[in-house]
Scaffold this motif. Structure first.
Motif, PDB file in Angstrom:
ATOM      1  N   GLY A   1      -3.587   9.599  50.598  1.00  0.00           N
ATOM      2  CA  GLY A   1      -3.664  10.531  51.726  1.00  0.00           C
ATOM      3  C   GLY A   1      -3.679  11.962  51.247  1.00  0.00           C
ATOM      4  O   GLY A   1      -4.369  12.308  50.293  1.00  0.00           O
ATOM      5  N   SER A   2      -2.877  12.801  51.855  1.00  0.00           N
ATOM      6  CA  SER A   2      -2.819  14.217  51.484  1.00  0.00           C
ATOM      7  C   SER A   2      -1.747  14.499  50.436  1.00  0.00           C
ATOM      8  O   SER A   2      -1.563  15.634  50.014  1.00  0.00           O
ATOM      9  N   ARG A   3      -1.039  13.442  50.016  1.00  0.00           N
ATOM     10  CA  ARG A   3       0.008  13.625  49.015  1.00  0.00           C
ATOM     11  C   ARG A   3      -0.614  13.824  47.632  1.00  0.00           C
ATOM     12  O   ARG A   3      -1.770  13.485  47.401  1.00  0.00           O
ATOM     13  N   ILE A   4       0.170  14.342  46.723  1.00  0.00           N
ATOM     14  CA  ILE A   4      -0.294  14.615  45.362  1.00  0.00           C
ATOM     15  C   ILE A   4       0.657  13.929  44.388  1.00  0.00           C
ATOM     16  O   ILE A   4       1.869  13.955  44.568  1.00  0.00           O
ATOM     17  N   ILE A   5       0.076  13.316  43.366  1.00  0.00           N
ATOM     18  CA  ILE A   5       0.879  12.750  42.280  1.00  0.00           C
ATOM     19  C   ILE A   5       0.645  13.634  41.062  1.00  0.00           C
ATOM     20  O   ILE A   5      -0.461  13.676  40.516  1.00  0.00           O
ATOM     21  N   VAL A   6       1.695  14.352  40.660  1.00  0.00           N
ATOM     22  CA  VAL A   6       1.606  15.261  39.522  1.00  0.00           C
ATOM     23  C   VAL A   6       2.417  14.739  38.342  1.00  0.00           C
ATOM     24  O   VAL A   6       2.026  14.873  37.195  1.00  0.00           O
ATOM     25  N   THR A   7       3.555  14.124  38.646  1.00  0.00           N
ATOM     26  CA  THR A   7       4.444  13.626  37.601  1.00  0.00           C
ATOM     27  C   THR A   7       4.707  12.133  37.836  1.00  0.00           C
ATOM     28  O   THR A   7       4.548  11.643  38.961  1.00  0.00           O
ATOM     29  N   PRO A   8       5.137  11.419  36.820  1.00  0.00           N
ATOM     30  CA  PRO A   8       5.482  10.014  37.016  1.00  0.00           C
ATOM     31  C   PRO A   8       6.534   9.796  38.112  1.00  0.00           C
ATOM     32  O   PRO A   8       6.490   8.797  38.818  1.00  0.00           O
ATOM     33  N   GLU A   9       7.431  10.735  38.270  1.00  0.00           N
ATOM     34  CA  GLU A   9       8.468  10.612  39.299  1.00  0.00           C
ATOM     35  C   GLU A   9       7.872  10.566  40.707  1.00  0.00           C
ATOM     36  O   GLU A   9       8.477  10.005  41.626  1.00  0.00           O
ATOM     37  N   ASP A  10       6.694  11.148  40.893  1.00  0.00           N
ATOM     38  CA  ASP A  10       6.043  11.143  42.200  1.00  0.00           C
ATOM     39  C   ASP A  10       5.669   9.731  42.649  1.00  0.00           C
ATOM     40  O   ASP A  10       5.455   9.493  43.841  1.00  0.00           O
ATOM     41  N   LEU A  11       5.613   8.788  41.716  1.00  0.00           N
ATOM     42  CA  LEU A  11       5.303   7.404  42.072  1.00  0.00           C
ATOM     43  C   LEU A  11       6.388   6.785  42.945  1.00  0.00           C
ATOM     44  O   LEU A  11       6.145   5.809  43.651  1.00  0.00           O
ATOM     45  N   ALA A  12       7.581   7.367  42.928  1.00  0.00           N
ATOM     46  CA  ALA A  12       8.684   6.852  43.736  1.00  0.00           C
ATOM     47  C   ALA A  12       8.408   6.988  45.235  1.00  0.00           C
ATOM     48  O   ALA A  12       9.074   6.353  46.044  1.00  0.00           O
ATOM     49  N   ASP A  13       7.409   7.780  45.595  1.00  0.00           N
ATOM     50  CA  ASP A  13       7.050   7.945  47.005  1.00  0.00           C
ATOM     51  C   ASP A  13       6.169   6.804  47.526  1.00  0.00           C
ATOM     52  O   ASP A  13       5.816   6.791  48.704  1.00  0.00           O
ATOM     53  N   PHE A  14       5.798   5.881  46.664  1.00  0.00           N
ATOM     54  CA  PHE A  14       4.865   4.811  47.019  1.00  0.00           C
ATOM     55  C   PHE A  14       5.444   3.454  46.641  1.00  0.00           C
ATOM     56  O   PHE A  14       6.279   3.354  45.754  1.00  0.00           O
ATOM     57  N   ASP A  15       4.940   2.404  47.296  1.00  0.00           N
ATOM     58  CA  ASP A  15       5.249   1.053  46.853  1.00  0.00           C
ATOM     59  C   ASP A  15       4.427   0.780  45.594  1.00  0.00           C
ATOM     60  O   ASP A  15       3.252   1.164  45.516  1.00  0.00           O
ATOM     61  N   LEU A  16       5.050   0.139  44.618  1.00  0.00           N
ATOM     62  CA  LEU A  16       4.358  -0.226  43.386  1.00  0.00           C
ATOM     63  C   LEU A  16       4.080  -1.720  43.399  1.00  0.00           C
ATOM     64  O   LEU A  16       4.906  -2.516  43.843  1.00  0.00           O
ATOM     65  N   LEU A  17       2.913  -2.095  42.901  1.00  0.00           N
ATOM     66  CA  LEU A  17       2.587  -3.505  42.742  1.00  0.00           C
ATOM     67  C   LEU A  17       3.240  -3.983  41.449  1.00  0.00           C
ATOM     68  O   LEU A  17       3.144  -3.311  40.421  1.00  0.00           O
ATOM     69  N   PRO A  18       3.932  -5.104  41.478  1.00  0.00           N
ATOM     70  CA  PRO A  18       4.654  -5.573  40.288  1.00  0.00           C
ATOM     71  C   PRO A  18       3.745  -5.736  39.069  1.00  0.00           C
ATOM     72  O   PRO A  18       2.599  -6.164  39.182  1.00  0.00           O
TER      73      PRO A  18
END
Length: 134
Positions: A15-32
């Protein structure tokens, strides 16, 4: 046979979110994937304790890639194998860190399987792995 992996996400999920750092992945569900911790180590970042993983663990890269394209989560996928999805804009690899490896892939043959094509494929695969510089 080592396969390189990096996080990939569907533009619709980003969407309109931005992933800049690995920590930003915490805002999303991750596929195992068994190598998320190794990827964070390669990115020189501790794996956040607040990561959310989807309950479905897909058994093949292709299934995981399809789930990522559908926006079901961020997938740890090979930019080499899935370059066409990146080129088509179906997935985005927002972070530069690529984990080289893992080398835990294998081929199985059912005991007693006498099909020459199956044995030929496994022999070809074994030869390719032996020729690999990795």
């Amino acid at each position: 046979m080592p396969v390189d992996v990096t996080p990939m996400i569907a533009p619709s999920l980003l969407g309109s979110r931005i992933i800049v750092t690995p920590e930003d992945l915490a805002d999303f569900d991750l596929l195992p994937h068994p190598d998320w911790a190794k990827w964070f180590t390669r990115a020189e970042r501790p794996m956040p304790s607040v990561l959310r993983f989807t309950p479905v663990d897909y058994s093949m890269f292709e299934l995981t890639a399809n789930a990522a394209v559908r926006g079901l989560g961020v997938a740890l996928l090979s930019p080499t194998l899935f370059q066409p999805l990146l080129d088509e804009g179906l997935l985005i690899a927002p972070l530069a860190t690529v984990l080289k490896g893992p080398d835990w892939y294998f081929a199985l043959i059912h005991e007693g399987d006498q099909r020459r094509v199956v044995h030929g494929f496994c022999e070809w695969l074994r030869e390719e792995v032996q020729r690999s510089p990795c």
